[in-house]
Design an enzyme around this catalytic site. Structure first.
Site, PDB file in Angstrom:
ATOM      1  N   GLY A  73      90.648  10.383  73.369  1.00  0.00           N
ATOM      2  CA  GLY A  73      89.565   9.563  73.907  1.00  0.00           C
ATOM      3  C   GLY A  73      89.894   9.048  75.301  1.00  0.00           C
ATOM      4  N   THR A  74      91.154   8.687  75.486  1.00  0.00           N
ATOM      5  CA  THR A  74      91.585   8.196  76.807  1.00  0.00           C
ATOM      6  C   THR A  74      91.365   9.266  77.868  1.00  0.00           C
ATOM      7  OG1 THR A  74      93.219   6.744  75.797  1.00  0.00           O
ATOM      8  CG2 THR A  74      93.572   7.321  78.105  1.00  0.00           C
ATOM      9  N   HIS A 184      89.688  10.248  66.229  1.00  0.00           N
ATOM     10  CA  HIS A 184      90.408   9.531  65.159  1.00  0.00           C
ATOM     11  C   HIS A 184      89.807   8.162  64.884  1.00  0.00           C
ATOM     12  CE1 HIS A 184      92.884   6.559  67.471  1.00  0.00           C
ATOM     13  NE2 HIS A 184      92.596   7.367  68.458  1.00  0.00           N
ATOM     14  N   CYS A 307     101.835 -11.837  71.791  1.00  0.00           N
ATOM     15  CA  CYS A 307     103.104 -11.529  71.135  1.00  0.00           C
ATOM     16  C   CYS A 307     103.050 -10.204  70.385  1.00  0.00           C
ATOM     17  CB  CYS A 307     103.495 -12.660  70.205  1.00  0.00           C
ATOM     18  SG  CYS A 307     102.160 -13.250  69.169  1.00  0.00           S
TER      19      CYS A 307
END
Lengths: 362, 81
Positions: A73-74, A184, A307
């Site tokens: 997708g990127t 995905h 975090c």
């Protein structure tokens, strides 16, 4: 009471759809050859790849020659957006402040004039977009689920639509010039992206050319995975009325359960949103700690808190919405998530939050 | 900020990661009188977002930010209740 092990992180990756598994296994034995070759195995691979294009096109309501498969997708985002910028005399791009980092990184790499458009507390852009030669707008947000009014901004300016969070689950918004999806995230295999470029869109490959059959992509096609992605997409589109209604109601229940916990804010639009996803933030709670505590009870969730991020920066989406970035939990339902799993999650959540807060006497 | 604000209490949260600066703020806000200002000195990047969000959720007033002498961001909160 038994706690079912519930995977509630489909927005990171949806478990493989049975239709994808079936298509993948069938294509593994038939789709190994180079689809450009003129021998029989090559023709078999070509046929499978053509079928995958046709199936994706039908599922999305686009032309088969508007569909390209990429390696993620990127990559579909990078090619789609940068290809639009390369093909025209683009000086200025505007994008919502809550676009996926794939869009933001592509624009950083482009090094042109870029304007980020603020969003309201629900994560939606408000009012007119600034003057720009190209707009980049997501169909719906990957972290908070809020849908963007793409249609309202598509007149007169070409829009690149990152549809990775919604493809298959929701129809494509009207007015896209190019769009990207990620298999995905709908139950296809990882390693398959879908790039859509409208026939009328000016687009030039932003990356080195390749002598494959599809000028908009590069590299040897993963033919079996493309077919599996297409089969999953068809199945998801066929099932979505039923699945979306079920997931939408489940998410409403999770939203209510989270909102009932003191000092907890459920974020994102409660109605105009993705059906399967909800995000909330709990004051005084460490994001990593809550993800791990939920995991110990069998619930797999994601978090946009700093975090839990590789960068140690909080989610730019939550920051742009001006909502709390710590103690953040994103729950996203898989197609087979059950009511019992949702009940168990809603029952466990207040205890988990209270236990973490108790450590700080809050 | 144009008008200097003199905090009644300054919390040194340097080196603390989220949510510790906000926890410290929540614990200590009642150490000042209503109308007085608490300053949170924090280098954690989340504090810039989370101190104003805390103010909104807990109905306190976020005044703005400046910098401590060593350049670390300082976030100012007025106790209103």
């Amino acid at each position: 009471m038994t706690n079912p092990a519930a995977y509630l992180d489909s927005a990171s990756s949806e478990p493989l759809h049975p239709a994808a598994r079936e298509a993948f296994l069938a294509a593994l034995d038939q789709g190994y050859a180079d689809p450009r070759r003129l021998h029989r195995p090559g023709r078999n691979a070509r046929l499978i790849l053509d079928n995958a294009h046709a199936a994706v096109a039908e599922a999305l309501g686009v032309r088969a020659d508007e569909v390209s498969f990429t390696s993620s997708g990127t990559e579909a985002v990078h090619r789609g957006l940068l290809g639009m910028l390369r093909a025209r005399d683009v000086r200025r791009v505007a994008h919502s402040a809550v676009e996926h980092s794939a869009v933001l990184h592509a624009l950083e790499w482009w090094q042109g004039e870029v304007e980020s458009v603020p969003v309201d507390r629900t994560g939606r852009i408000r009012g007119p977009m600034p003057e720009a030669d190209v707009l980049a707008l997501q169909s719906a947000n990957h972290e908070v689920g809020t849908r963007q009014p793409v249609e309202e901004h598509a007149a007169g300016v070409p829009v690149f639509v990152d549809a990775c969070a919604s493809m298959g689950r929701l129809p494509l918004p009207e007015g896209w010039a190019a769009a990207a999806g990620s298999a995905h995230k709908w139950g296809g295999p990882a390693g398959v992206g879908v790039l859509l470029v409208r026939k009328s869109t000016r687009w030039l490959s932003p990356f080195p050319a390749d002598d494959r059959t599809d000028e908009r992509s590069s590299g040897f096609e993963n033919v079996p995975a493309a077919l599996a992605a297409a089969a999953a997409l068809q199945a998801v589109v066929a099932e979505r009325d039923e699945v979306n209604a079920r997931q939408f109601a489940m998410v409403d229940r999770i939203r209510a359960a989270a909102a009932a916990i003191p000092d907890t804010e459920v974020v994102g639009d409660p109605v105009d949103r993705l059906p399967h996803l909800v995000t909330f933030s709990c004051l005084y709670v460490n994001g990593e700690q809550i993800v791990q505590a939920l995991d110990r009870r069998g619930f797999g969730v994601a978090s946009g808190s700093a975090c839990t991020a590789s960068t140690l920066e909080p989610s730019h989406v939550l920051a742009a919405m001006q909502v709390l970035t710590h103690g953040n939990v994103r729950v996203s339902l898989a197609r087979d998530t059950t009511d019992a799993e949702v009940d168990a999650f809603c029952a466990a959540l207040p205890d988990v939050v209270a236990e973490i807060r108790k450590e700080h006497d809050l | 900020m144009t008008t200097p604000v003199s905090p009644a209490l300054e919390l040194d949260c340097r080196g603390q990661v989220c949510p510790m600066p906000v926890i410290e703020l929540a614990r200590r806000i009642t150490d000042v009188e209503v109308g007085e200002v608490v300053a949170v000195v924090a280098d954690d990047p989340a504090a810039r977002h989370d101190v104003p969000a805390w103010c909104r959720m807990r109905e306190q007033e976020y005044v703005g930010d400046d910098a401590a002498d060593d350049g670390v961001p300082r976030f100012l909160v007025r106790r209103v209740s």
